[in-house]
Every structure is written in C-alpha cells, then in structure tokens.
Design a protein around this motif. Sequence first.
Motif, PDB file in Angstrom:
ATOM      1  N   GLY A  59       0.781  -1.233   0.000  1.00  0.00           N
ATOM      2  CA  GLY A  59       0.000   0.000   0.000  1.00  0.00           C
ATOM      3  C   GLY A  59       0.804   1.269   0.000  1.00  0.00           C
ATOM      4  N   MET A  60       0.077   2.368   0.069  1.00  0.00           N
ATOM      5  CA  MET A  60       0.673   3.701   0.015  1.00  0.00           C
ATOM      6  C   MET A  60       0.277   4.484   1.261  1.00  0.00           C
ATOM      7  N   VAL A  61       1.126   5.456   1.594  1.00  0.00           N
ATOM      8  CA  VAL A  61       0.885   6.276   2.782  1.00  0.00           C
ATOM      9  C   VAL A  61       0.774   7.733   2.341  1.00  0.00           C
ATOM     10  N   MET A  62      -0.186   8.464   2.883  1.00  0.00           N
ATOM     11  CA  MET A  62      -0.325   9.899   2.569  1.00  0.00           C
ATOM     12  C   MET A  62       0.791  10.657   3.289  1.00  0.00           C
ATOM     13  N   GLY A  63       1.561  11.399   2.517  1.00  0.00           N
ATOM     14  CA  GLY A  63       2.718  12.107   3.064  1.00  0.00           C
ATOM     15  C   GLY A  63       2.320  13.334   3.873  1.00  0.00           C
ATOM     16  N   PRO A  64       3.241  13.825   4.720  1.00  0.00           N
ATOM     17  CA  PRO A  64       2.901  14.921   5.632  1.00  0.00           C
ATOM     18  C   PRO A  64       2.768  16.288   4.970  1.00  0.00           C
ATOM     19  N   GLU A  65       3.544  16.553   3.923  1.00  0.00           N
ATOM     20  CA  GLU A  65       3.619  17.945   3.471  1.00  0.00           C
ATOM     21  C   GLU A  65       2.304  18.552   2.991  1.00  0.00           C
ATOM     22  N   PRO A  66       1.588  17.885   2.071  1.00  0.00           N
ATOM     23  CA  PRO A  66       0.317  18.495   1.631  1.00  0.00           C
ATOM     24  C   PRO A  66      -0.692  18.635   2.768  1.00  0.00           C
ATOM     25  N   ILE A  67      -0.698  17.690   3.678  1.00  0.00           N
ATOM     26  CA  ILE A  67      -1.651  17.743   4.804  1.00  0.00           C
ATOM     27  C   ILE A  67      -1.311  18.921   5.721  1.00  0.00           C
ATOM     28  N   PHE A  68      -0.026  19.087   6.055  1.00  0.00           N
ATOM     29  CA  PHE A  68       0.386  20.234   6.895  1.00  0.00           C
ATOM     30  C   PHE A  68       0.022  21.550   6.217  1.00  0.00           C
ATOM     31  N   ARG A  69       0.301  21.637   4.940  1.00  0.00           N
ATOM     32  CA  ARG A  69       0.013  22.898   4.226  1.00  0.00           C
ATOM     33  C   ARG A  69      -1.478  23.181   4.163  1.00  0.00           C
ATOM     34  N   ALA A  70      -2.282  22.128   3.960  1.00  0.00           N
ATOM     35  CA  ALA A  70      -3.746  22.308   3.915  1.00  0.00           C
ATOM     36  C   ALA A  70      -4.274  22.776   5.278  1.00  0.00           C
ATOM     37  N   VAL A  71      -3.793  22.159   6.338  1.00  0.00           N
ATOM     38  CA  VAL A  71      -4.243  22.543   7.692  1.00  0.00           C
ATOM     39  C   VAL A  71      -3.825  23.984   7.984  1.00  0.00           C
ATOM     40  N   GLU A  72      -2.595  24.336   7.598  1.00  0.00           N
ATOM     41  CA  GLU A  72      -2.118  25.703   7.852  1.00  0.00           C
ATOM     42  C   GLU A  72      -2.972  26.738   7.118  1.00  0.00           C
ATOM     43  N   GLN A  73      -3.348  26.419   5.883  1.00  0.00           N
ATOM     44  CA  GLN A  73      -4.178  27.379   5.138  1.00  0.00           C
ATOM     45  C   GLN A  73      -5.568  27.530   5.756  1.00  0.00           C
ATOM     46  N   VAL A  74      -6.155  26.382   6.089  1.00  0.00           N
ATOM     47  CA  VAL A  74      -7.496  26.396   6.698  1.00  0.00           C
ATOM     48  C   VAL A  74      -7.470  27.216   7.996  1.00  0.00           C
ATOM     49  N   ARG A  75      -6.383  27.076   8.771  1.00  0.00           N
ATOM     50  CA  ARG A  75      -6.295  27.788  10.061  1.00  0.00           C
ATOM     51  C   ARG A  75      -6.062  29.280   9.851  1.00  0.00           C
ATOM     52  N   ARG A  76      -5.300  29.629   8.817  1.00  0.00           N
ATOM     53  CA  ARG A  76      -5.105  31.061   8.498  1.00  0.00           C
ATOM     54  C   ARG A  76      -6.421  31.713   8.123  1.00  0.00           C
ATOM     55  N   GLN A  77      -7.287  30.951   7.441  1.00  0.00           N
ATOM     56  CA  GLN A  77      -8.531  31.531   6.922  1.00  0.00           C
ATOM     57  C   GLN A  77      -9.667  31.552   7.937  1.00  0.00           C
ATOM     58  N   ALA A  78      -9.483  30.843   9.059  1.00  0.00           N
ATOM     59  CA  ALA A  78     -10.551  30.794  10.067  1.00  0.00           C
ATOM     60  C   ALA A  78     -10.185  31.684  11.245  1.00  0.00           C
ATOM     61  N   SER A  79     -11.200  32.048  12.038  1.00  0.00           N
ATOM     62  CA  SER A  79     -10.955  32.920  13.193  1.00  0.00           C
ATOM     63  C   SER A  79     -10.555  32.119  14.436  1.00  0.00           C
ATOM     64  N   SER A  80     -10.623  30.792  14.347  1.00  0.00           N
ATOM     65  CA  SER A  80     -10.176  29.933  15.455  1.00  0.00           C
ATOM     66  C   SER A  80      -9.438  28.729  14.871  1.00  0.00           C
ATOM     67  N   PRO A  81      -8.498  28.165  15.624  1.00  0.00           N
ATOM     68  CA  PRO A  81      -7.683  27.071  15.075  1.00  0.00           C
ATOM     69  C   PRO A  81      -8.495  25.820  14.738  1.00  0.00           C
ATOM     70  N   GLY A  82      -9.568  25.572  15.468  1.00  0.00           N
ATOM     71  CA  GLY A  82     -10.391  24.397  15.192  1.00  0.00           C
ATOM     72  C   GLY A  82      -9.819  23.143  15.823  1.00  0.00           C
ATOM     73  N   ARG A  83     -10.694  22.190  16.086  1.00  0.00           N
ATOM     74  CA  ARG A  83     -10.295  20.898  16.646  1.00  0.00           C
ATOM     75  C   ARG A  83     -10.090  19.943  15.486  1.00  0.00           C
ATOM     76  N   LEU A  84      -8.886  19.368  15.368  1.00  0.00           N
ATOM     77  CA  LEU A  84      -8.599  18.501  14.224  1.00  0.00           C
ATOM     78  C   LEU A  84      -8.865  17.039  14.554  1.00  0.00           C
ATOM     79  N   ILE A  85      -9.802  16.479  13.809  1.00  0.00           N
ATOM     80  CA  ILE A  85     -10.234  15.096  14.018  1.00  0.00           C
ATOM     81  C   ILE A  85      -9.761  14.247  12.852  1.00  0.00           C
ATOM     82  N   TYR A  86      -9.126  13.117  13.170  1.00  0.00           N
ATOM     83  CA  TYR A  86      -8.731  12.152  12.140  1.00  0.00           C
ATOM     84  C   TYR A  86      -9.646  10.933  12.240  1.00  0.00           C
ATOM     85  N   MET A  87     -10.305  10.604  11.133  1.00  0.00           N
ATOM     86  CA  MET A  87     -11.214   9.458  11.115  1.00  0.00           C
ATOM     87  C   MET A  87     -10.376   8.187  11.005  1.00  0.00           C
ATOM     88  N   SER A  88     -10.546   7.273  11.967  1.00  0.00           N
ATOM     89  CA  SER A  88      -9.704   6.080  12.003  1.00  0.00           C
ATOM     90  C   SER A  88     -10.314   5.007  12.888  1.00  0.00           C
TER      91      SER A  88
END
Length: 251
Positions: A59-88
């Motif tokens: 199998g394949m594993v989702m790498g960290p870089e795009p996920i970190f960048r996506a979270v950083e953008q979402v947090r910049r655009q929101a007025s609160s950091p938000g609670r990050l939930i991983y479905m697992s």
Amino acid sequence: MLINILTLFPAMFSGPFDDSIIKRARLSGHLTINLVNIRDFSTNKHHTVDDTPYGGGAGMVMGPEPIFRAVEQVRRQASSPGRLIYMSPAGRVLTQPLVRQLAQEEHLIILCGHYEGIDERVREVLVDEEISIGDYVLTGGELPAMVLVDAVARFVPGVLGKQDSAQEESFSDGLLEYPHYTRPRSFRGLEVPEVLLSGHHENIRLWRRRQSLLRTLAARPELLKEASLTAEDKKILRRVLEEIQQVLDGT
Ligand code: 4HQ
C-alpha cells in the motif's frame, strides 16, 4: 458552525451534503462546510500526495507535506484554530454523547485518510482526536466524516426545526424510539393502534413510553442498563413484569 473537511476525494461528499437537512443548514448559514482537496497542496510536479512506506510493505501512505500545508491554510482563513479530528478505526468510537460534545465546537477540521492512512508525524503534531464510526474497515475516512458531520449537525442550533429538536428523542435519553404511524388508519388489513386515535394525550404518552422501554429491552437490553429511568419508567416496567408473571402463572 464551521467544518473544514480535508480529503483527496471531495466529490464523494456531493450527494449527502447537497440535499435535505444538511443542504438547508448550509443555505441558511447555520453550517459552513468547506471541502479542501489535499492534492491542491502538493508541491511536486505531478501533484502526488502518497508514497511507499518506509520499511516496506503493502500500500501507500499519505505524506505529511500536503496535509500540513492544507491545515495551515485552513487555520489562516478561520478565526479559530479548530479541533482537528482524524477518522480512524483506532479512534474513540462515535456515540451520541461524543456527538453532542463535538457540536459545542465552533470549528472542526476533519481529516480523511485514504490508502493505508497518514504519515505518523501528522498524527503526532496535528491530530487532536481520532474518531472511529465502528469496528470495521473502510477504504477511506470520507464516509465516516459524512456520518460524523450529519450526526453533529443535528445538534447545531437552527439546523433542525424546533418540532424535532435533537434534544428530546430516542438516543438522547438512552432509549429506542416508539413506533410511528401515519395515514391511512387501515392499510392492507394492518391497523394503527387504537390508543393513537383516541385523542387521549396522557394515554398516548404512556403507551409510547412503554413501547420505547419494551423495544429497548427486546432489541438493545444493554442500552436499558445505561438509561436514566424515571420513577414512571420503573412503574411501567414493573407493570410489564406483573403481566409476564400472570402469563407464567396461567392467570
Ligand atoms: N478507515 N471509522 C482506513 C476506517 C474508519 C472507521 C478510515 C479505514 C481511515 C485510512 N474511519 N482509513 N471504521 O475504517 O473511521
């Protein structure tokens, strides 16, 4: 409430979030759902987001870089950091008390993994909570994210009409719902219980409560043990016990 969903497959969410109650909640502004495509945050030439696992294996594993960048953008655009939930499947199993708790948050970020999952450093640094929708294995976290959003949305003020407010029903008091009927009164020889046609509101209320208690006892006895039973509930159950005793006594 603001919900950002990070996924490689945003199109999967189209049906469930574009109809019925969730559609209305989005249009009225009670709920803002942003679908964020993790692939948009890949910086390499072919916009890849997954790679083979260090140490080998399938199998394949989702790498960290795009996920970190996506979270950083979402947090910049929101007025609160938000609670990050991983479905697992390794997470806390979703229950109505947890749903209620999540509905108190102003901003949720839901990360959906695919393939074998995410690089462990995402979990270490970014994930606040892992949540499972049950003990079975799916191909990705998208369906679990839809389940979570649907359940949480019902507790966001304004999403349900006050007619069917999420507070006063089945799982909220730990019991299963009583049976429902609508017209016609007689359908292919199947009749609506007489009490529901009587207009006697107190008798109807007691009948429904009894049905809830009996259904829970029959189908999910473990729920009845956890339910907070009122003095009236215990009276109803004692009456049921007497009726069973009469059957056993042959009276
Ligand atoms: N998966 N509850 C594997 C689940 C799951 C579940 C999500 C499969 C994450 C990588 N998620 N991926 N059950 O089975 O939440």
